[in-house]
Design a protein around this motif. Sequence first.
Motif, PDB file in Angstrom:
ATOM      1  N   LEU A 116       7.424  11.397  -2.172  1.00  0.00           N
ATOM      2  CA  LEU A 116       8.458  12.287  -1.647  1.00  0.00           C
ATOM      3  C   LEU A 116       9.781  12.156  -2.396  1.00  0.00           C
ATOM      4  O   LEU A 116      10.442  13.162  -2.683  1.00  0.00           O
ATOM      5  CB  LEU A 116       8.691  12.002  -0.157  1.00  0.00           C
ATOM      6  N   PHE A 117      10.183  10.933  -2.716  1.00  0.00           N
ATOM      7  CA  PHE A 117      11.559  10.701  -3.151  1.00  0.00           C
ATOM      8  C   PHE A 117      11.708  10.186  -4.580  1.00  0.00           C
ATOM      9  O   PHE A 117      12.822  10.193  -5.103  1.00  0.00           O
ATOM     10  CB  PHE A 117      12.231   9.704  -2.200  1.00  0.00           C
ATOM     11  N   LEU A 118      10.635   9.728  -5.206  1.00  0.00           N
ATOM     12  CA  LEU A 118      10.743   9.223  -6.573  1.00  0.00           C
ATOM     13  C   LEU A 118      10.186  10.265  -7.537  1.00  0.00           C
ATOM     14  O   LEU A 118       8.973  10.463  -7.633  1.00  0.00           O
ATOM     15  CB  LEU A 118       9.986   7.894  -6.725  1.00  0.00           C
ATOM     16  N   GLY A 119      11.094  10.932  -8.250  1.00  0.00           N
ATOM     17  CA  GLY A 119      10.696  11.991  -9.166  1.00  0.00           C
ATOM     18  C   GLY A 119      10.563  11.505 -10.592  1.00  0.00           C
ATOM     19  O   GLY A 119      10.406  10.307 -10.875  1.00  0.00           O
ATOM     20  N   SER A 120      10.655  12.456 -11.518  1.00  0.00           N
ATOM     21  CA  SER A 120      10.470  12.146 -12.943  1.00  0.00           C
ATOM     22  C   SER A 120      11.596  11.295 -13.513  1.00  0.00           C
ATOM     23  O   SER A 120      11.437  10.672 -14.565  1.00  0.00           O
ATOM     24  CB  SER A 120      10.363  13.458 -13.737  1.00  0.00           C
ATOM     25  N   LYS A 121      12.744  11.246 -12.833  1.00  0.00           N
ATOM     26  CA  LYS A 121      13.860  10.445 -13.327  1.00  0.00           C
ATOM     27  C   LYS A 121      13.593   8.941 -13.206  1.00  0.00           C
ATOM     28  O   LYS A 121      14.225   8.155 -13.894  1.00  0.00           O
ATOM     29  CB  LYS A 121      15.138  10.799 -12.556  1.00  0.00           C
ATOM     30  N   VAL A 122      12.680   8.576 -12.330  1.00  0.00           N
ATOM     31  CA  VAL A 122      12.352   7.165 -12.123  1.00  0.00           C
ATOM     32  C   VAL A 122      11.233   6.789 -13.073  1.00  0.00           C
ATOM     33  O   VAL A 122      10.119   7.325 -12.989  1.00  0.00           O
ATOM     34  CB  VAL A 122      11.930   6.904 -10.663  1.00  0.00           C
ATOM     35  N   ALA A 123      11.509   5.868 -13.988  1.00  0.00           N
ATOM     36  CA  ALA A 123      10.522   5.506 -15.009  1.00  0.00           C
ATOM     37  C   ALA A 123       9.392   4.659 -14.446  1.00  0.00           C
ATOM     38  O   ALA A 123       8.221   4.867 -14.776  1.00  0.00           O
ATOM     39  CB  ALA A 123      11.213   4.754 -16.149  1.00  0.00           C
ATOM     40  N   VAL A 124       9.713   3.687 -13.597  1.00  0.00           N
ATOM     41  CA  VAL A 124       8.714   2.778 -13.040  1.00  0.00           C
ATOM     42  C   VAL A 124       8.571   3.071 -11.552  1.00  0.00           C
ATOM     43  O   VAL A 124       9.546   3.075 -10.816  1.00  0.00           O
ATOM     44  CB  VAL A 124       9.118   1.305 -13.249  1.00  0.00           C
ATOM     45  N   LYS A 125       7.331   3.299 -11.123  1.00  0.00           N
ATOM     46  CA  LYS A 125       7.059   3.621  -9.731  1.00  0.00           C
ATOM     47  C   LYS A 125       6.149   2.549  -9.135  1.00  0.00           C
ATOM     48  O   LYS A 125       5.495   1.804  -9.858  1.00  0.00           O
ATOM     49  CB  LYS A 125       6.412   5.001  -9.633  1.00  0.00           C
ATOM     50  N   PRO A 126       6.098   2.457  -7.803  1.00  0.00           N
ATOM     51  CA  PRO A 126       5.245   1.440  -7.165  1.00  0.00           C
ATOM     52  C   PRO A 126       3.784   1.560  -7.582  1.00  0.00           C
ATOM     53  O   PRO A 126       3.317   2.610  -8.029  1.00  0.00           O
ATOM     54  CB  PRO A 126       5.427   1.734  -5.664  1.00  0.00           C
ATOM     55  N   LEU A 127       3.051   0.475  -7.408  1.00  0.00           N
ATOM     56  CA  LEU A 127       1.695   0.352  -7.933  1.00  0.00           C
ATOM     57  C   LEU A 127       0.757   1.425  -7.409  1.00  0.00           C
ATOM     58  O   LEU A 127       0.038   2.064  -8.185  1.00  0.00           O
ATOM     59  CB  LEU A 127       1.153  -1.039  -7.580  1.00  0.00           C
ATOM     60  N   GLN A 128       0.727   1.632  -6.094  1.00  0.00           N
ATOM     61  CA  GLN A 128      -0.230   2.565  -5.513  1.00  0.00           C
ATOM     62  C   GLN A 128      -0.006   3.990  -6.022  1.00  0.00           C
ATOM     63  O   GLN A 128      -0.970   4.710  -6.310  1.00  0.00           O
ATOM     64  CB  GLN A 128      -0.134   2.535  -3.983  1.00  0.00           C
ATOM     65  N   PHE A 129       1.247   4.384  -6.160  1.00  0.00           N
ATOM     66  CA  PHE A 129       1.530   5.730  -6.657  1.00  0.00           C
ATOM     67  C   PHE A 129       1.198   5.845  -8.142  1.00  0.00           C
ATOM     68  O   PHE A 129       0.743   6.885  -8.611  1.00  0.00           O
ATOM     69  CB  PHE A 129       2.999   6.079  -6.417  1.00  0.00           C
ATOM     70  N   THR A 130       1.398   4.774  -8.899  1.00  0.00           N
ATOM     71  CA  THR A 130       1.036   4.768 -10.319  1.00  0.00           C
ATOM     72  C   THR A 130      -0.477   4.921 -10.488  1.00  0.00           C
ATOM     73  O   THR A 130      -0.945   5.702 -11.333  1.00  0.00           O
ATOM     74  CB  THR A 130       1.505   3.467 -10.987  1.00  0.00           C
ATOM     75  N   LEU A 131      -1.257   4.194  -9.700  1.00  0.00           N
ATOM     76  CA  LEU A 131      -2.707   4.315  -9.754  1.00  0.00           C
ATOM     77  C   LEU A 131      -3.156   5.711  -9.326  1.00  0.00           C
ATOM     78  O   LEU A 131      -4.116   6.268  -9.879  1.00  0.00           O
ATOM     79  CB  LEU A 131      -3.359   3.257  -8.869  1.00  0.00           C
ATOM     80  N   ASN A 169       0.804  -1.222   0.000  1.00  0.00           N
ATOM     81  CA  ASN A 169       0.000   0.000   0.000  1.00  0.00           C
ATOM     82  C   ASN A 169       0.837   1.272   0.000  1.00  0.00           C
ATOM     83  O   ASN A 169       0.288   2.369   0.113  1.00  0.00           O
ATOM     84  CB  ASN A 169      -0.935   0.015   1.222  1.00  0.00           C
ATOM     85  N   GLU A 170       2.137   1.151  -0.141  1.00  0.00           N
ATOM     86  CA  GLU A 170       3.019   2.311  -0.030  1.00  0.00           C
ATOM     87  C   GLU A 170       2.863   3.260  -1.219  1.00  0.00           C
ATOM     88  O   GLU A 170       2.892   2.856  -2.366  1.00  0.00           O
ATOM     89  CB  GLU A 170       4.476   1.846   0.050  1.00  0.00           C
ATOM     90  N   TRP A 171       2.693   4.530  -0.925  1.00  0.00           N
ATOM     91  CA  TRP A 171       2.689   5.573  -1.957  1.00  0.00           C
ATOM     92  C   TRP A 171       3.325   6.871  -1.452  1.00  0.00           C
ATOM     93  O   TRP A 171       3.824   7.680  -2.231  1.00  0.00           O
ATOM     94  CB  TRP A 171       1.253   5.888  -2.401  1.00  0.00           C
TER      95      TRP A 171
END
Length: 308
Positions: free
Chosen positions: A230-245, A223-225
């Motif tokens: 806070l720490f994963l910006g535009s440089k990170v192409a793939v992000k965790p599921l909850q934040f992507t949704l 459930n982490e988002w």
Amino acid sequence: MAKNKDMDLMESGAKVKIGTTDKVIRGFGYVFITFYAICCIIPFLIIIGTSFTNESTIRELGVQLIPKDFSLEAYKMVTKSGGIWKSYLLTIVMTVVGTSVGLSIISMTGYALQRRDFFFRNAISFYIYFTSLFSAGLAPYYLLMTQTYHLQDSYLAVLLPLLMSPWLVILMKNFVKAIPHEITESGKIDGAGDMRIFISLILPMLKPALATIGLFLALGYWNEWYQSSLFLGSKVAVKPLQFTLYEVVNKIDQLKNSVAGQFVSLADIPQEGVKMANAVLATGPIVLLYPFVQRYFISGITVGAVKG
């Protein structure tokens, strides 16, 4: 005397007759629990039904338990870019790795804090408990992660903070406390080292604890988002599921309120359906995991709730 007779009958394996009053109370309890379970599962069924309903029908008739106008547009919108499957894989990997490493650290910490021959166990226990009462705040935490540890745009910024928490360490400590200290002493007499004692003697007796705390850790990673935001910006192409949704819902809201959205019918934008589809995609896998650990989870909560 009557109680002693009942105990003797139970120990001898004889069947004890249940009175009419007990049957009525048990029947009432079963009916109440069944009704409560149905009330708990109906909202989730409504979410599933609404996620498969056409957006115009949702706007006209509201949420649906059984879809009247079946539609997959909400799921097509969520999975349109294809990035959600990468997010699924990333979240599964982070959940498995984080839960495994976290369980190892928490179980060893709880065991060490219950060893009578560990001189600093009281001081470290107080330190762990103290950190659960006070927090430095968001600004120092953000500076610590980005300026001191240099974890900006790194998956470690999401993985490390969730590895353990003071509450889970205290819970594990209470679990280990229920194990007799004589077991450790017997291992020492047989010439086993500390790690051997922990792996061969202590861990097999901690199955309820491992299932309980493992479920808490897995839920936290799944459930982490917040850390991702806070720490994963535009440089990170793939992000965790909850934040992507979360980003998918935000993009639909932006499209609805933008100039481009004025040229698209609101009925063609499955805004409510996407929210329901997100809930199904986010909770489905973790709900399927619970039945496998339910037996250990219930007994683990009971044992770990005893304070000492």
